[in-house]
Design a protein around this motif. Structure first.
Motif, mmCIF file in Angstrom:
data_model
loop_
_atom_site.group_PDB
_atom_site.id
_atom_site.type_symbol
_atom_site.label_atom_id
_atom_site.label_comp_id
_atom_site.label_asym_id
_atom_site.label_seq_id
_atom_site.Cartn_x
_atom_site.Cartn_y
_atom_site.Cartn_z
ATOM 1 N N LYS A 247 17.917 1.541 15.893
ATOM 2 C CA LYS A 247 17.073 1.492 17.103
ATOM 3 C C LYS A 247 15.548 1.560 17.011
ATOM 4 N N ARG A 248 15.080 1.384 15.680
ATOM 5 C CA ARG A 248 13.729 1.272 15.346
ATOM 6 C C ARG A 248 13.468 0.247 14.262
ATOM 7 N N PHE A 249 12.286 -0.266 14.267
ATOM 8 C CA PHE A 249 11.548 -1.062 13.132
ATOM 9 C C PHE A 249 11.593 -0.011 12.134
ATOM 10 N N GLY A 250 11.433 -0.703 10.822
ATOM 11 C CA GLY A 250 11.329 0.149 9.437
ATOM 12 C C GLY A 250 9.922 0.563 9.376
ATOM 13 N N ARG A 251 9.530 1.541 8.528
ATOM 14 C CA ARG A 251 7.930 1.891 8.193
ATOM 15 C C ARG A 251 7.902 1.554 6.953
ATOM 16 N N PRO A 252 6.851 1.079 6.582
ATOM 17 C CA PRO A 252 6.490 0.784 5.070
ATOM 18 C C PRO A 252 7.114 1.914 4.216
ATOM 19 N N GLU A 253 6.857 3.071 4.567
ATOM 20 C CA GLU A 253 7.422 4.328 3.805
ATOM 21 C C GLU A 253 8.761 4.110 3.639
ATOM 22 N N ASP A 254 9.584 3.486 4.608
ATOM 23 C CA ASP A 254 10.982 3.621 4.230
ATOM 24 C C ASP A 254 11.424 2.719 3.101
ATOM 25 N N ALA B 106 9.993 4.357 -0.310
ATOM 26 C CA ALA B 106 10.646 5.739 -0.988
ATOM 27 C C ALA B 106 11.786 5.277 -1.768
ATOM 28 N N PHE B 107 12.324 3.916 -1.407
ATOM 29 C CA PHE B 107 13.425 3.488 -2.252
ATOM 30 C C PHE B 107 13.111 2.806 -3.572
ATOM 31 N N VAL B 108 11.827 2.098 -3.497
ATOM 32 C CA VAL B 108 10.944 1.736 -4.492
ATOM 33 C C VAL B 108 10.938 2.882 -5.650
ATOM 34 N N GLY B 109 10.242 3.983 -4.982
ATOM 35 C CA GLY B 109 10.141 5.207 -5.823
ATOM 36 C C GLY B 109 11.385 5.721 -6.669
ATOM 37 N N PHE B 110 12.453 5.590 -5.980
ATOM 38 C CA PHE B 110 13.712 5.976 -6.460
ATOM 39 C C PHE B 110 14.058 4.958 -7.542
ATOM 40 N N GLN C 8 21.060 -5.254 -8.973
ATOM 41 C CA GLN C 8 21.587 -5.083 -7.433
ATOM 42 C C GLN C 8 20.565 -5.352 -6.335
ATOM 43 N N VAL C 9 20.895 -5.361 -5.247
ATOM 44 C CA VAL C 9 20.169 -5.683 -4.133
ATOM 45 C C VAL C 9 20.499 -4.734 -3.061
ATOM 46 N N PHE C 10 19.565 -4.024 -2.558
ATOM 47 C CA PHE C 10 19.772 -3.027 -1.733
ATOM 48 C C PHE C 10 19.048 -3.103 -0.476
ATOM 49 N N SER C 11 19.712 -3.240 0.753
ATOM 50 C CA SER C 11 19.155 -3.321 2.138
ATOM 51 C C SER C 11 18.527 -1.934 2.408
ATOM 52 N N VAL C 12 17.251 -2.482 3.101
ATOM 53 C CA VAL C 12 16.562 -0.971 3.904
ATOM 54 C C VAL C 12 16.405 -1.603 4.969
ATOM 55 N N ASP C 13 17.153 -1.739 6.034
ATOM 56 C CA ASP C 13 17.112 -2.356 7.089
ATOM 57 C C ASP C 13 17.624 -1.816 8.366
ATOM 58 N N ALA D 5 0.777 -1.171 0.078
ATOM 59 C CA ALA D 5 0.080 -0.001 0.073
ATOM 60 C C ALA D 5 1.017 1.240 0.091
ATOM 61 N N ALA D 6 1.984 1.089 0.726
ATOM 62 C CA ALA D 6 2.905 2.462 0.851
ATOM 63 C C ALA D 6 3.440 2.475 -0.678
ATOM 64 N N VAL D 7 3.926 1.561 -1.268
ATOM 65 C CA VAL D 7 4.424 1.774 -2.415
ATOM 66 C C VAL D 7 3.461 2.245 -3.555
ATOM 67 N N CYS D 8 2.233 1.726 -3.366
ATOM 68 C CA CYS D 8 1.175 2.435 -4.485
ATOM 69 C C CYS D 8 0.912 3.884 -4.048
#
Ligand code: NAD
Length: 244
Positions: free
Chosen positions: A208-215, A218-222, A234-239, A19-22
């Motif tokens: 020190k926090r869990f990720g949010r769907p928006e995190d 945002a990278f998918v948008g890029f 490539q493989v990109f870690s968003v973690d 949903a965040a990607v949409c």
């Protein structure tokens, strides 16, 4: 619906990351085909929120025939497909001794086979346009493995191999293929985990926090944008630094 806009297909679109990607792609000016297993109140809410920039399509993407119908329906409506985000995924966690062959196969066919089916089906459309982006949502677990997730990590590691092979095969046609490996993201998939599992995961995240769907979105948008024109395979870690 504005037919001059570019089009994107996002699977697992009613889920947290989907949903965040949409939302991200709609904000970037795309018309989005949001693929859900079954239309429900979450997909209806997304449809209301994004209005004429979104259509909801119901399909079981682990089934090749359904994928074929889906891609023909979407390309018929949109006249083209510029971006595919293979995001749908499921877990059926268990230790290997207790994991049934069916649980292994279901996870692999939903998380991996579907990405092969849809990439194969959208490629001729992207090839004609000489432009396309395929973005596969893998996982930290696909890179590092995880006890209790042999099926899921095999599927997510498979997505990385698929990404690299498609990137090599499709590059000359202007189609770029990359993978994103999220760490621990707060979504319905992780809401079900026990408190001690969540605490252990948090202890291993430098930010020190869990990720949010928006995190992730945002990278998918890029990756979907022109700004990523020289990046493929490539493989990109968003973690939050979990894999450091
Ligand atoms: P989620 O459970 O909120 O969403 C997944 C969506 O996929 C659901 O809406 C579900 O209906 C859909 N789906 C499942 N099987 C399907 C099928 N056969 N056909 C069509 N749709 C189907 O999960 P999420 O956390 O948003 O995860 C999205 C992606 O990110 C998944 O691939 C997941 O493995 C990956 N991921 C998530 C995390 C995390 O921490 N949440 C971490 C790494 C990777």
């Amino acid at each position: 619906m504005n037919l001059l806009k570019k089009s994107a297909v996002v699977t697992g679109a009613a889920g947290g990351i989907g949903a965040a990607v949409c939302r991200e792609l709609a904000a970037d000016g795309y018309r989005v085909a949001a693929v859900v297993r079954k239309a429900d109140e979450r997909s209806e809410a997304l449809r209301r929120e994004l209005g004429e920039d979104i259509i909801i399509c119901a399909a079981d993407i682990s089934d090749y025939d359904e994928c074929e119908k889906l891609v023909s329906e979407i390309s018929g409506k949109f006249g083209g497909i510029e971006v595919l985000v293979n995001n749908a995924g499921i877990t059926r966690d268990n230790l290997v001794l207790r994991m049934t062959p069916r649980d292994f196969e279901t996870v692999v066919s939903t998380n991996l086979n579907s990405a092969f089916y849809l990439s194969k089906l959208v490629f001729p459309i992207m090839m004609k346009a000489r432009r396309g982006r395929i973005i596969n949502i893998s996982s930290y677990v696909g890179l590092h493995g995880n006890s209790g997730q042999a099926n899921y990590s095999a599927a997510k590691a498979g997505l990385i191999g698929l990404t690299k092979s498609l990137a090599r095969e499709f590059a000359s046609r202007g189609v770029l293929v990359n993978a994103v490996a999220p760490g621990f993201i707060e979504t319905p998939m992780t809401d079900v985990l026990a408190e001690n599992v969540r605490e252990a995961a948090l202890a291993g995240i430098p930010l020190k926090r869990f990720g949010r769907p928006e995190d992730v979105a945002a990278f998918v948008g890029f990756l979907a944008s022109e700004k990523s024109a020289y990046i493929t395979g490539q493989v990109f870690s968003v973690d939050g630094g979990m894999s450091v």
